[in-house]
Motif scaffolding. Structure first.
Motif, PDB file in Angstrom:
ATOM      1  N   GLY B  87       0.625  -1.206   0.025  1.00 30.65           N
ATOM      2  CA  GLY B  87      -0.116   0.017   0.025  1.00 30.65           C
ATOM      3  C   GLY B  87       0.784   1.347  -0.036  1.00 30.65           C
ATOM      4  N   TYR B  88       1.992   1.246   0.703  1.00 25.43           N
ATOM      5  CA  TYR B  88       2.976   2.629   0.426  1.00 25.43           C
ATOM      6  C   TYR B  88       2.983   2.923  -0.872  1.00 25.43           C
ATOM      7  CZ  TYR B  88       3.678   2.090   5.717  1.00 25.43           C
ATOM      8  OH  TYR B  88       3.457   1.894   6.884  1.00 25.43           O
ATOM      9  N   LEU B  89       3.545   1.755  -1.730  1.00 27.75           N
ATOM     10  CA  LEU B  89       3.894   2.363  -3.108  1.00 27.75           C
ATOM     11  C   LEU B  89       2.506   2.439  -3.746  1.00 27.75           C
ATOM     12  CD1 LEU B  89       5.720   1.894  -5.475  1.00 27.75           C
ATOM     13  CD2 LEU B  89       5.061  -0.420  -5.811  1.00 27.75           C
ATOM     14  N   THR B  90       1.418   1.978  -3.447  1.00 29.48           N
ATOM     15  CA  THR B  90       0.021   2.208  -4.252  1.00 29.48           C
ATOM     16  C   THR B  90      -0.271   3.584  -4.176  1.00 29.48           C
ATOM     17  OG1 THR B  90      -0.582  -0.094  -3.846  1.00 29.48           O
ATOM     18  CG2 THR B  90      -2.259   1.202  -4.509  1.00 29.48           C
ATOM     19  N   PHE B  91      -0.222   4.170  -2.740  1.00 30.47           N
ATOM     20  CA  PHE B  91      -0.444   5.508  -2.816  1.00 30.47           C
ATOM     21  C   PHE B  91       0.410   6.685  -3.018  1.00 30.47           C
ATOM     22  CE2 PHE B  91      -4.863   4.409  -1.308  1.00 30.47           C
ATOM     23  CZ  PHE B  91      -4.775   3.336  -0.295  1.00 30.47           C
ATOM     24  N   THR B  92       1.551   6.115  -3.767  1.00 30.05           N
ATOM     25  CA  THR B  92       2.489   7.178  -3.842  1.00 30.05           C
ATOM     26  C   THR B  92       2.396   7.344  -5.383  1.00 30.05           C
ATOM     27  OG1 THR B  92       4.234   5.409  -4.068  1.00 30.05           O
ATOM     28  CG2 THR B  92       4.130   6.754  -2.062  1.00 30.05           C
ATOM     29  N   LEU B  93       1.646   6.415  -5.988  1.00 31.48           N
ATOM     30  CA  LEU B  93       1.439   6.456  -7.589  1.00 31.48           C
ATOM     31  C   LEU B  93       0.625   7.573  -8.042  1.00 31.48           C
ATOM     32  CD1 LEU B  93       0.239   2.798  -8.312  1.00 31.48           C
ATOM     33  CD2 LEU B  93       2.522   3.881  -8.720  1.00 31.48           C
ATOM     34  N   PRO B  94       1.080   8.178  -9.010  1.00 34.12           N
ATOM     35  CA  PRO B  94       0.347   9.539  -9.692  1.00 34.12           C
ATOM     36  C   PRO B  94      -1.106   8.959 -10.242  1.00 34.12           C
ATOM     37  CG  PRO B  94       2.018   8.631 -11.315  1.00 34.12           C
ATOM     38  CD  PRO B  94       1.984   7.846 -10.185  1.00 34.12           C
ATOM     39  N   LEU B 268      -6.901   5.746   6.397  1.00 31.73           N
ATOM     40  CA  LEU B 268      -5.883   4.703   6.012  1.00 31.73           C
ATOM     41  C   LEU B 268      -4.812   4.450   7.113  1.00 31.73           C
ATOM     42  CD1 LEU B 268      -5.822   2.865   3.533  1.00 31.73           C
ATOM     43  CD2 LEU B 268      -4.105   4.323   2.723  1.00 31.73           C
ATOM     44  N   ASN B 269      -4.686   3.270   7.532  1.00 38.06           N
ATOM     45  CA  ASN B 269      -3.801   3.112   8.601  1.00 38.06           C
ATOM     46  C   ASN B 269      -2.941   1.819   8.196  1.00 38.06           C
ATOM     47  OD1 ASN B 269      -2.576   2.426  10.663  1.00 38.06           O
ATOM     48  ND2 ASN B 269      -4.505   1.710  12.001  1.00 38.06           N
TER      49      ASN B 269
END
Lengths: 306, 271
Positions: B87-94, B268-269
């Motif tokens: 999720g850390y990667l997912t939510f950094t996507l543009p 989100l947690n």
């Protein structure tokens, strides 16, 4: 010493009880016998003869007793399984032949043939068993109670309550027709006249004919029986008025109140939020308004046609 | 960007899904063969009959297992992509949050439809072998024409509405477990899976209870009401009722979507 005496006494009691029960069982193990031409079934001194039981109402139980076959019979018959009705008046024998074929014959006890003639005739009294509460039975004589023969509509057949009508005596019972209750009207449908039976008349595609019951005395007895059926704790569940009221409330809550609550909530939230949330809440409001409009139209049409 | 998200979602789900699909079809072919054997009226030994019956039971069970497995793959993909380290990667996507959510919904919807299609093929194979192609097509054709005739002149509209209702119900059936997983991740840190299952089971039980109440009380009343409307009004009324049902389920879907979006956006947690 005392311990040994008690142990020995217990063992003796056990052995004696096993022995006596085995003896009792072996003595009680009477067997059925079939005549060579298979036209008579014997059980001790009691004889059973073949009859057509296709119209009778019978509840079968498999019998533990076997059929003692003669040496001649054993050459062609592999096995015979017996089923009896609850009173032991009718016995069904399934004869499995060594060739692989099978024959099923029903036998009636010899002392019950007069009961059989009585139940197979159309004369006499009929019974309608409402089934609930117990002994909720109405008895009537077919002659003179009915109006003209008329076609029973599909709507009445499908939505009316159906109770089976029997010709019955102490030994046997025959299903002869159905009593169809539609609101305050009673119809009698004879199976033989309509060439159908209790299993198939629900699904017949041809027209079915019956008689509207017109006799006031019989109608009042049927009304009493019907009221007794609905007055019991469980009967209210089958009350059409109650089910219509409950379903109306349920549908109003699910299709009316809940979307209305959602609409009001989303309207308030839409005014206080921006961007994406605003769009989402706006969509919810539009859908809720559309749904409430459709529900109002449907409810109005149904209410006006009642 | 949505297409890229979908590509990776499909890749992740179909990696295991296709194995289950092939197994399901294989088992149904086996079951169909068993049915043909039993219909051949041969004197089969008891061992063979027992084996065929066991295979048929396995085949029927495999349908449920396949459907459940597909649903689990979709939910696991949702959970891993949003609530685990991934999720850390997912939510950094543009990409916008809505695009992330939509890609899960679209992927889940496609997989679910594909699953039902495979199940339909399985059932078709079994019925084809069991009752024969002529009987099967005859029955299906008769069902279709009798319903269309009953709903004349709105026959096709009726089928279209059923299709749309199915699609909307599909979206609802995806959003509900998504919301339960999100709620569980927001509420707890350690027992997320159990909490999500418990929430989903509770809500499903409530919905089943309401549906049972409706079928017990409402269905016969609805039929009474339809019978009481004037001639010619019953069919348009059924169309309106279906349209109302579509709108109602859409409202619930939109509410769940809003709740899900809010949880992804504000609650989100990932810790």
């Amino acid at each position: 010493m005392k311990k040994y005496l008690i142990t020995f006494s217990m063992m003796l009691v056990l052995i004696l009880s096993f022995g006596s029960s085995a003896l009792a069982m072996s003595k009680a193990e009477a067997q059925y016998q079939l005549s060579e031409d298979l036209q008579t079934l014997y059980y001790g001194n009691t004889a059973y003869y073949p009859v057509d039981t296709s119209e009778l109402v019978l509840y079968w139980q498999e019998l533990d007793q076997t059929v003692a076959l003669s040496d001649t019979q054993r050459q062609t018959i592999k096995d015979v399984t017996l089923y009896a009705d609850g009173q032991g008046v009718v016995i069904e024998a399934t004869i499995q032949y060594t060739s692989g074929t099978r024959m099923i014959t029903t036998y009636l006890r010899s002392d019950c043939f007069s009961d059989y003639q009585d139940v197979m005739s159309d004369e006499g009294y009929y019974e309608v068993d409402f089934g609930w509460p117990s002994n909720n039975i109405v008895t009537y004589d077919k002659s003179g109670y009915f109006g003209e023969k008329e076609k029973i509509s599909g709507y009445i057949l499908e939505w009316g309550d159906v109770y089976f009508v029997y010709k019955t005596n102490t030994s046997l019972s025959r299903g002869i027709g159905g009593l169809i209750v539609n609101d305050d009207e009673y119809y009698y449908l004879d199976f033989k006249e309509n060439q159908t039976d209790s299993e198939h008349f629900y699904y017949e595609e041809k027209d079915l004919f019956g008689y509207r019951i017109t006799d006031p005395e019989l109608i009042s007895r049927l009304d009493v029986a019907k009221a007794a059926y609905y007055s019991e704790d469980v009967g209210f569940l089958y009350d059409d008025n109650l089910s219509q009221s409950v379903s109306a409330v349920l549908l109003c809550v699910v299709f009316g109140l809940i979307p209305l609550g959602i609409l009001i909530t989303c309207l308030i939230l839409m005014l206080r939020t921006k961007k994406t949330y605003k769009k989402i809440f706006a969509t919810i409001c539009i859908l809720s308004v559309a749904e409430l409009a459709v529900f109002t139209i449907v409810a109005t049409i149904i209410a006006m046609s009642q | 960007m949505l297409t890229k998200l979908l590509k990776y979602d499909f890749k992740a789900i179909f990696k295991y899904w296709w194995i289950a699909a092939i197994s399901s079809i294989g088992l149904s072919v086996l079951g169909g063969g068993g049915l043909m054997l039993m219909n051949a009226e041969m004197d089969l030994p008891a061992v063979v009959s027992m084996t065929v019956i066991s295979v048929l039971i396995l085949v029927v069970l495999s349908f449920s297992v396949f459907v459940i497995l597909s649903m689990i793959l979709v939910i696991v993909r949702f959970y891993k992509n949003f609530f685990t380290d991934e999720g850390y990667l997912t939510f950094t996507l543009p990409v916008r949050r809505t695009q992330l959510l939509n890609s899960k919904l679209i992927a889940g919807g496609v997989v679910t439809v594909a699953t039902y299609l495979i199940c339909a093929i399985d059932v078709f194979i079994l019925l084809f072998c069991g009752i024969g192609g002529e009987n099967l097509f005859g029955f299906l054709g008769e069902l279709f024409t009798s319903v269309t005739r009953t709903m004349e002149p709105f026959g096709l509209l009726f089928w279209l509405e059923l299709l749309v209702l199915f699609a909307v119900w599909l979206v609802f059936s995806l959003l509900l477990p998504f919301c339960c997983v999100s709620f569980a991740s927001v509420l707890t840190k350690k027992a997320r899976v159990i909490t999500a299952i418990g929430l989903y089971y509770g809500i499903n039980t409530m919905i089943s209870f309401l549906l049972q109440l409706f079928f017990f009380f409402g269905l016969s009343s609805l039929m009474d009401w339809l019978y009481s409307v004037p001639q010619g009004m019953a069919q348009p009324l059924v169309i309106l009722i279906l349209f109302g049902a579509i709108l109602l389920v859409s409202v619930f879907c939109a509410v769940l979507y809003a709740v899900q979006y809010w949880m992804l956006d504000r609650k989100l947690n990932l810790a």
